[in-house]
Design an enzyme around this catalytic site. Structure first.
Site, PDB file in Angstrom:
ATOM      1  N   GLY A 100       0.819  -1.205   0.000  1.00 57.76           N
ATOM      2  CA  GLY A 100       0.000   0.000   0.000  1.00 57.76           C
ATOM      3  C   GLY A 100       0.853   1.255   0.000  1.00 57.76           C
ATOM      4  O   GLY A 100       2.062   1.209   0.239  1.00 57.76           O
ATOM      5  N   CYS A 101       0.196   2.350  -0.241  1.00 54.07           N
ATOM      6  CA  CYS A 101       0.835   3.663  -0.268  1.00 54.07           C
ATOM      7  C   CYS A 101       1.522   3.914   1.076  1.00 54.07           C
ATOM      8  O   CYS A 101       0.937   3.592   2.114  1.00 54.07           O
ATOM      9  CB  CYS A 101      -0.241   4.714  -0.528  1.00 54.07           C
ATOM     10  SG  CYS A 101       0.359   6.398  -0.627  1.00 54.07           S
TER      11      CYS A 101
END
Length: 88
Positions: free
Chosen positions: A25-26
């Site tokens: 994920g970011c």
């Protein structure tokens, strides 16, 4: 703004390095791209695989900020292939 490439566009490119950041994920994919860029010669292309939909916008913004060329992204099965040309 991201550019969507076709498979033909990508096939015409010579990719110097592929970084697989799927499942991260970011800001993971962007950090992986930053870490990998020194291993790519100026003028060559880095291909980043990411399943995070925000990656295209993050990489486009980062590329513009640091001067690399954001070439766009091509959708694959469950992830995006994001392409960046090293400029410096």
């Amino acid at each position: 703004m991201s550019t969507v490439l076709t498979e033909a566009d990508v096939a015409a490119l010579s990719v110097a390095k592929v970084v697989d950041a799927r499942g991260t994920g970011c800001p993971g994919p962007l950090l992986e791209a930053k870490k990998a860029m020194p291993g790519v010669a100026i003028g060559e292309v880095l291909e980043l695989w990411s399943s995070d939909p925000q990656t295209k916008a993050d990489v486009a913004a980062w590329s513009g900020k640091v001067g690399h060329g954001f070439l766009g992204a091509v959708p694959a099965q469950g992830y995006d292939r994001v392409l960046i040309r090293r400029a410096k």
